[in-house]
Each structure stands twice: as structure tokens, then as C-alpha cells.
Design a protein around this motif. Structure first.
Motif, mmCIF file in Angstrom:
data_model
loop_
_atom_site.group_PDB
_atom_site.id
_atom_site.type_symbol
_atom_site.label_atom_id
_atom_site.label_comp_id
_atom_site.label_asym_id
_atom_site.label_seq_id
_atom_site.Cartn_x
_atom_site.Cartn_y
_atom_site.Cartn_z
ATOM 1 N N ARG A 17 0.824 -1.216 0.000
ATOM 2 C CA ARG A 17 0.000 0.000 0.000
ATOM 3 C C ARG A 17 0.857 1.264 0.000
ATOM 4 N N LEU A 18 2.123 1.140 0.380
ATOM 5 C CA LEU A 18 3.011 2.302 0.475
ATOM 6 C C LEU A 18 3.988 2.380 -0.690
ATOM 7 N N ARG A 19 3.767 1.590 -1.723
ATOM 8 C CA ARG A 19 4.774 1.393 -2.764
ATOM 9 C C ARG A 19 5.092 2.659 -3.542
ATOM 10 N N ASP A 20 4.241 3.688 -3.474
ATOM 11 C CA ASP A 20 4.523 4.922 -4.217
ATOM 12 C C ASP A 20 5.550 5.811 -3.511
ATOM 13 N N LEU A 21 5.858 5.512 -2.246
ATOM 14 C CA LEU A 21 6.882 6.278 -1.539
ATOM 15 C C LEU A 21 8.261 5.832 -2.013
ATOM 16 N N ARG A 22 9.184 6.762 -2.064
ATOM 17 C CA ARG A 22 10.515 6.441 -2.549
ATOM 18 C C ARG A 22 11.563 6.873 -1.523
ATOM 19 N N PRO A 30 8.940 0.830 18.783
ATOM 20 C CA PRO A 30 9.283 -0.443 19.403
ATOM 21 C C PRO A 30 8.323 -0.759 20.552
ATOM 22 N N ARG A 31 8.096 -2.078 20.792
ATOM 23 C CA ARG A 31 8.890 -3.099 20.138
ATOM 24 C C ARG A 31 8.185 -3.669 18.896
ATOM 25 N N GLY A 32 6.875 -3.918 18.983
ATOM 26 C CA GLY A 32 6.185 -4.650 17.920
ATOM 27 C C GLY A 32 6.235 -3.996 16.562
ATOM 28 N N GLY A 33 6.291 -2.670 16.527
ATOM 29 C CA GLY A 33 6.299 -1.997 15.242
ATOM 30 C C GLY A 33 7.525 -2.267 14.408
ATOM 31 N N VAL A 34 8.623 -2.688 15.045
ATOM 32 C CA VAL A 34 9.860 -2.920 14.295
ATOM 33 C C VAL A 34 9.705 -4.115 13.360
ATOM 34 N N ALA A 35 9.005 -5.149 13.811
ATOM 35 C CA ALA A 35 8.818 -6.337 12.968
ATOM 36 C C ALA A 35 7.928 -6.033 11.771
ATOM 37 N N VAL A 36 7.007 -5.093 11.916
ATOM 38 C CA VAL A 36 6.174 -4.673 10.789
ATOM 39 C C VAL A 36 6.976 -3.775 9.844
ATOM 40 N N ALA A 37 7.807 -2.928 10.412
ATOM 41 C CA ALA A 37 8.526 -1.930 9.617
ATOM 42 C C ALA A 37 9.655 -2.511 8.767
ATOM 43 N N LEU A 38 10.236 -3.630 9.208
ATOM 44 C CA LEU A 38 11.365 -4.188 8.458
ATOM 45 C C LEU A 38 11.002 -4.502 7.006
ATOM 46 N N PRO A 39 9.924 -5.260 6.718
ATOM 47 C CA PRO A 39 9.583 -5.492 5.307
ATOM 48 C C PRO A 39 9.165 -4.229 4.579
ATOM 49 N N VAL A 40 8.611 -3.252 5.295
ATOM 50 C CA VAL A 40 8.258 -1.977 4.666
ATOM 51 C C VAL A 40 9.523 -1.278 4.176
ATOM 52 N N ALA A 41 10.530 -1.176 5.044
ATOM 53 C CA ALA A 41 11.774 -0.513 4.661
ATOM 54 C C ALA A 41 12.471 -1.244 3.518
ATOM 55 N N ARG A 42 12.477 -2.569 3.574
ATOM 56 C CA ARG A 42 13.119 -3.343 2.506
ATOM 57 C C ARG A 42 12.414 -3.123 1.177
ATOM 58 N N ARG A 43 11.100 -3.165 1.175
ATOM 59 C CA ARG A 43 10.339 -3.024 -0.073
ATOM 60 C C ARG A 43 10.509 -1.635 -0.671
ATOM 61 N N LEU A 44 10.564 -0.619 0.177
ATOM 62 C CA LEU A 44 10.613 0.751 -0.311
ATOM 63 C C LEU A 44 12.032 1.274 -0.486
ATOM 64 N N GLY A 45 13.017 0.474 -0.069
ATOM 65 C CA GLY A 45 14.398 0.931 -0.159
ATOM 66 C C GLY A 45 14.705 2.051 0.803
ATOM 67 N N GLY A 46 14.010 2.050 1.944
ATOM 68 C CA GLY A 46 14.160 3.144 2.889
ATOM 69 C C GLY A 46 15.094 2.820 4.041
ATOM 70 N N VAL A 125 7.852 7.678 7.314
ATOM 71 C CA VAL A 125 6.746 6.771 7.608
ATOM 72 C C VAL A 125 6.903 6.280 9.040
ATOM 73 N N VAL A 126 5.909 6.540 9.877
ATOM 74 C CA VAL A 126 5.879 6.025 11.245
ATOM 75 C C VAL A 126 5.040 4.758 11.237
ATOM 76 N N VAL A 127 5.614 3.657 11.740
ATOM 77 C CA VAL A 127 4.979 2.334 11.642
ATOM 78 C C VAL A 127 4.801 1.731 13.025
ATOM 79 N N ASP A 128 3.612 1.175 13.272
ATOM 80 C CA ASP A 128 3.382 0.368 14.471
ATOM 81 C C ASP A 128 2.602 -0.868 14.061
ATOM 82 N N ASP A 129 2.436 -1.815 15.011
ATOM 83 C CA ASP A 129 1.721 -3.051 14.656
ATOM 84 C C ASP A 129 0.217 -2.910 14.803
ATOM 85 N N GLY A 130 -0.260 -1.773 15.324
ATOM 86 C CA GLY A 130 -1.685 -1.540 15.427
ATOM 87 C C GLY A 130 -1.972 -0.315 16.262
ATOM 88 N N LEU A 131 -3.214 0.171 16.166
ATOM 89 C CA LEU A 131 -3.633 1.361 16.900
ATOM 90 C C LEU A 131 -4.817 1.013 17.788
#
Length: 215
Positions: A17-22, A30-46, A125-131
Motif C-alpha cells: 500500500r506504500l509502494r509509491d513512496l521512494r 518499538p517493540r512490535g512496530g519494528v517487525a512490521v517496519a522491516l519489510p516496509v523498509a526493505r520493499r521501499l528501499g528506505g 513513515v511512522v509504523v506500528d503493529d496496530g492502533l
């Protein structure tokens, strides 16, 4: 909605869903948001890093959050809740100072002497595992906003509808995969929702730094 298998799967779906960001700076709570953010950063090259936050608890019942604080920001208090509890902001001043010290300790654990990445003029991009209540996310967004990013996105796999709507005023964009009407807790929307340790967070951050160019 179907539940997520784990945080990594949720992160992969969020990244789509965030693929348009470059080349964004991806800041995980942390802590749970880091596990969600890792694939986000890898996919977006961030760039992946953490933004450390701490809940400010009601002194007689610390599990009840009356605010939060994020590194680089000021305490964000839930003033209507404080009023209902018969408290003034000064009533939690001691708790705030305790949480400032714990926040500083956790920053040293997760980042050592490294500063936060440069955020001014960047897509962040601020990432967490849920709100759930959104207190820590609000504090995080306000702290990042002080650094004047070019664009600020809050991204989470799942959240309470009222909280998501309330946080739209704090970010340029809020990306949420699901807002179930029967939301009660973040963990109910994951098959595997194990608690992460500081060691887990450091391992995920090291994985995120693999392949980054040397400074």
C-alpha cells in the motif's frame, strides 16, 4: 477481516500500500512496530530506525495511559481524561520525568550513540503493529513533525476506527489495512503475536541495516 499470520506478513501487505513512496525514513515504534517496519523498509528501499515512545500512566493505575512522550518531542497528555480523573497536568509531572529517563535508556539500548536519521525535508513513515488508543502514535507524529519532514505518513496494519480518524489530523496520510468494527485489542488480529524483547528489536534493526550504503 482475516487475521494476519504475524507482523512480518502484515508488514509485507502494508508495504504494498506504500509502494509509491521512494527512499523514505521508516521509523518503527518499538517493540512490535519494528517487525512490521522491516519489510516496509526493505520493499521501499528506505532507512529503518526506531522512534522510542513511552506511555504516561495514571499514577494509581499505571496501565491506564493518560498520555505519551516520544524522543525529540514533548509530553502529549489526554487532557479530557485527566479532567475526568480530577487531575491537572502537574499531577503526573513525576511520572513524566520517570518516563523521560526510561525513554533515554531505551534510546541508548536501541541506537547507542547514533542520532536519529535526518528527517527534515524527507518522506517519513511512522509504523506500528496496530492502533488502540493511539496515544503513543500521536506523540510520535508530533515529535517527527517538529523536524519538518516533507511528507509524514502513519502506517499500521489494523486500528480502531475512532482512533484512526482522530489521528488523521496529525499526519499528511494515514494508511491502515483494516478498521474492524469489533476491534478490542491489536493482538486479536494476529495469529502469532509474541512479545518481542530488546534483543529481538536489535536483531531486526541489524537486518534492516544490511545492504545499506556505508556512511
Amino acid at each position: 477481516m482475516d487475521v494476519f499470520a504475524d507482523r512480518a506478513e502484515a508488514g509485507e501487505l502494508l508495504a504494498e500500500r506504500l509502494r509509491d513512496l521512494r527512499d523514505p525514513v521508516v521509523l518503527a515504534l518499538p517493540r512490535g512496530g519494528v517487525a512490521v517496519a522491516l519489510p516496509v523498509a526493505r520493499r521501499l528501499g528506505g532507512v529503518l530506525d526506531v522512534l522510542v515512545t513511552r506511555k504516561i500512566g495514571y499514577p494509581p493505575m499505571p496501565e491506564l495511559g493518560v498520555g505519551a512522550i516520544a524522543e525529540g518531542g514533548e509530553p502529549v497528555l489526554d487532557l479530557p481524561l485527566l479532567a475526568r480523573l480530577g487531575l491537572q497536568p502537574s499531577s503526573v509531572a513525576g511520572v513524566v520525568e520517570d518516563e523521560r529517563r526510561e525513554l533515554a535508556r531505551r534510546v541508548r539500548v536501541y541506537r547507542g550513540d547514533r542520532p536519529l536519521p535526518e528527517l527534515t525535508g524527507r518522506e517519513v513513515v511512522v509504523v506500528d503493529d496496530g492502533l488502540a488508543t493511539g496515544g503513543t502514535a500521536r506523540a510520535a507524529l508530533r515529535a517527527v513533525r517538529r523536524a519538518k519532514p516533507a511528507w509524514l505518513t502513519l502506517a499500521v496494519p489494523v486500528g480502531a476506527r475512532e482512533t484512526v480518524h482522530a489521528l488523521r489530523e496529525e499526519a499528511d496520510d494515514v494508511v491502515v489495512l483494516a478498521m474492524p468494527p469489533d476491534f478490542r485489542a491489536v493482538g486479536q488480529w494476529y495469529v502469532h503475536f509474541d512479545q518481542l524483547s530488546d534483543a529481538d528489536v536489535l536483531d531486526l534493526l541489524n537486518q534492516g541495516r544490511e545492504g545499506e550504503p556505508s556512511p
